[in-house]
Design an enzyme around this catalytic site. Structure first.
Site, short mmCIF file in Angstrom:
data_model
loop_
_atom_site.label_atom_id
_atom_site.label_comp_id
_atom_site.label_asym_id
_atom_site.label_seq_id
_atom_site.Cartn_x
_atom_site.Cartn_y
_atom_site.Cartn_z
N ASP A 47 -6.57 45.13 -22.75
CA ASP A 47 -6.26 43.86 -22.06
C ASP A 47 -7.51 42.98 -21.92
O ASP A 47 -7.70 42.07 -22.73
CB ASP A 47 -5.61 44.14 -20.70
CG ASP A 47 -4.71 43.00 -20.24
OD1 ASP A 47 -4.51 42.04 -21.00
OD2 ASP A 47 -4.18 43.09 -19.11
N ASP A 48 -8.30 43.22 -20.88
CA ASP A 48 -9.51 42.42 -20.64
C ASP A 48 -10.66 43.40 -20.38
O ASP A 48 -11.03 43.64 -19.22
CB ASP A 48 -9.30 41.50 -19.43
CG ASP A 48 -8.15 40.53 -19.66
OD1 ASP A 48 -8.32 39.57 -20.42
OD2 ASP A 48 -7.06 40.78 -19.09
N HIS B 196 -3.40 44.50 -27.82
CA HIS B 196 -3.28 43.69 -26.60
C HIS B 196 -4.65 43.59 -25.96
O HIS B 196 -5.06 44.46 -25.19
CB HIS B 196 -2.25 44.34 -25.65
CG HIS B 196 -2.04 43.57 -24.37
ND1 HIS B 196 -0.95 43.78 -23.55
CD2 HIS B 196 -2.76 42.60 -23.78
CE1 HIS B 196 -1.00 42.99 -22.51
NE2 HIS B 196 -2.11 42.25 -22.62
N GLU C 250 4.79 42.94 -16.12
CA GLU C 250 3.48 43.37 -15.61
C GLU C 250 3.58 43.29 -14.08
O GLU C 250 3.59 44.32 -13.40
CB GLU C 250 2.37 42.47 -16.15
CG GLU C 250 0.97 42.85 -15.65
CD GLU C 250 -0.12 41.86 -16.10
OE1 GLU C 250 0.21 40.72 -16.48
OE2 GLU C 250 -1.31 42.23 -16.02
N HIS D 174 3.95 38.60 -22.58
CA HIS D 174 3.69 39.45 -21.42
C HIS D 174 4.97 39.43 -20.58
O HIS D 174 5.51 38.36 -20.29
CB HIS D 174 2.55 38.87 -20.59
CG HIS D 174 1.18 39.08 -21.15
ND1 HIS D 174 0.80 38.65 -22.38
CD2 HIS D 174 0.09 39.70 -20.61
CE1 HIS D 174 -0.47 38.99 -22.58
NE2 HIS D 174 -0.92 39.63 -21.52
N HIS E 44 -7.45 40.19 -24.72
CA HIS E 44 -7.70 38.75 -24.64
C HIS E 44 -9.18 38.53 -24.94
O HIS E 44 -10.04 39.11 -24.25
CB HIS E 44 -7.37 38.22 -23.26
CG HIS E 44 -5.94 38.45 -22.84
ND1 HIS E 44 -4.98 37.47 -22.89
CD2 HIS E 44 -5.31 39.58 -22.41
CE1 HIS E 44 -3.82 37.98 -22.48
NE2 HIS E 44 -3.99 39.26 -22.19
#
Ligand code: ADE
Ligand code: ZN
Length: 349
Positions: A277-278, A16, A199, A196, A18
């Site tokens: 994630d990021d 996971h 969240e 997703h 991006h």
């Protein structure tokens, strides 16, 4: 062996992240200059200072705006290659990466420009570092289902290079059911599907993603803790949750990593995994996420091993590759254990 050393050498999969969330400030500034894109910041320090967010939408506003620096194939190549380099340094053997194609095509970038750059970098990383990777295209949930279906059609020339499709972006007010037909089409074409859910959204969205969209993994999934029956079902089905503790901290999904549900869900028998994630926006790559959990949730070495094993159980890879990765985890655990035994013997003599 310290927890840092153990995590650093632990073979893992990242499932996971991006790609657009992995543009480090130095690359961001280089890309802006290369493409003559006007941005509000001129130094890395200014950029880092801007990475403070109230919630998911506040983050997404900056994140989508940041995508403007990605224009040419080379840009998509560089972002992907840099992430895979960094992941390889964290002993990620396999990465599954999200790509928000709509964030680029709506600015006039052609799908071929994006795909050539990303896929070329994936091939390069496999050849140079031996890290395997897969690509999951995420539809933006604030857009319509018709647009998601157009996205699916527009990528037909690359179907054989895509692992699957997912759903990302602003969650609340855009329930999974809005994309039921899109997911049905993706599944009918043989793609893996993830979404997703939970969240910022409620447990009901997680249930809807599982039951209606029939996802093979839930991204985040935190809110499932509010529905005991759902937790029991997820434990039973072993539908994985790709959790992102530092992202949740930075977007105020949890007040602290100590309050994160990861350990409770792991102990309840769910296939929980740890991801970034990021990473450039949330201050940590996958190993930083493992370590933050180790410290705040008091994870034992056995918990870290369980998380790494889960990452390969949840990965969309062949059984052969899964078995190879699990053997690599066993070998690393044995090495760490031998070191502990050796240190104990040295102390006794
Ligand atoms: N896109 C990039 N990061 C995201 C996140 N944390 N949630 C939803 N969509 C995203
Ligand atoms: Zn995400």
């Amino acid at each position: 062996m310290t927890p840092e050393q153990f995590v650093a050498g632990l073979p893992k999969a990242e499932l996971h992240m991006h790609l657009e969330g992995s543009i480090e400030p130095d690359l961001f500034l280089r890309l802006a200059r290369r493409n003559g894109v006007d941005i509000r910041w001129s130094t890395e320090a200014e950029l880092r200072a801007a990475y403070s967010f109230d919630d998911l939408q506040d983050f997404l506003n900056l994140y989508y705006d940041g995508c403007r620096v990605l224009v040419q194939s080379q840009d998509f190549h560089d972002v992907t290659r840099e992430y895979l380099h960094r992941a390889h340094a964290d002993r990620v053997l396999h990465a599954e990466m999200f790509l928000g194609v709509q964030g680029h095509t709506t600015r006039g970038v052609a799908p071929a420009t994006i795909m050539d750059g990303v896929l070329g970098a994936m091939d390069e990383a496999l050849a140079e570092d031996g890290i395997s990777s897969g690509l999951i295209v995420v539809a933006q949930r604030h857009r319509s289902e018709a647009e998601a279906l157009e996205l699916l059609d527009s990528l037909a020339p690359w179907y054989d290079r895509l692992m699957g499709f997912g759903l990302g972006g602003a969650e609340v007010g855009h329930p999974p059911r809005k994309f039921a037909e899109f997911f049905r089409r993706c599944r009918a074409l043989g793609f893996k599907v993830v979404a997703h859910a939970g969240e910022e959204g409620p447990a009901g969205y997680v249930r809807e993603a599982v039951e209606l969209l029939q996802v093979q993994r839930v991204d985040h999934g935190n809110a499932c803790v509010d529905d005991a029956a759902l937790v029991a079902e997820l434990a039973q089905s072993r539908i994985p949750l790709t959790m992102c503790p530092l992202s949740n901290l930075r977007l105020h999904v949890v007040p602290s990593v100590a309050a994160h549900p990861l350990k409770r869900l792991l102990d309840a028998g769910l296939c929980v995994t740890v991801n970034s994630d990021d990473p450039s926006y949330f201050g940590g790559y996958v190993n930083d996420n493992y370590l933050a959990c180790q410290v705040a949730l008091g994870l034992e070495r056995a918990d870290l091993v369980r998380l790494a094993r889960n990452s390969f159980e949840a990965a969309f890879i062949s059984e052969e590759r899964r078995a190879f990765a699990l053997r690599a985890i066993d070998a690393w655990s044995a090495e760490a254990e031998a070191e502990v035994q050796g240190a104990a013997r040295a102390e006794a003599t």
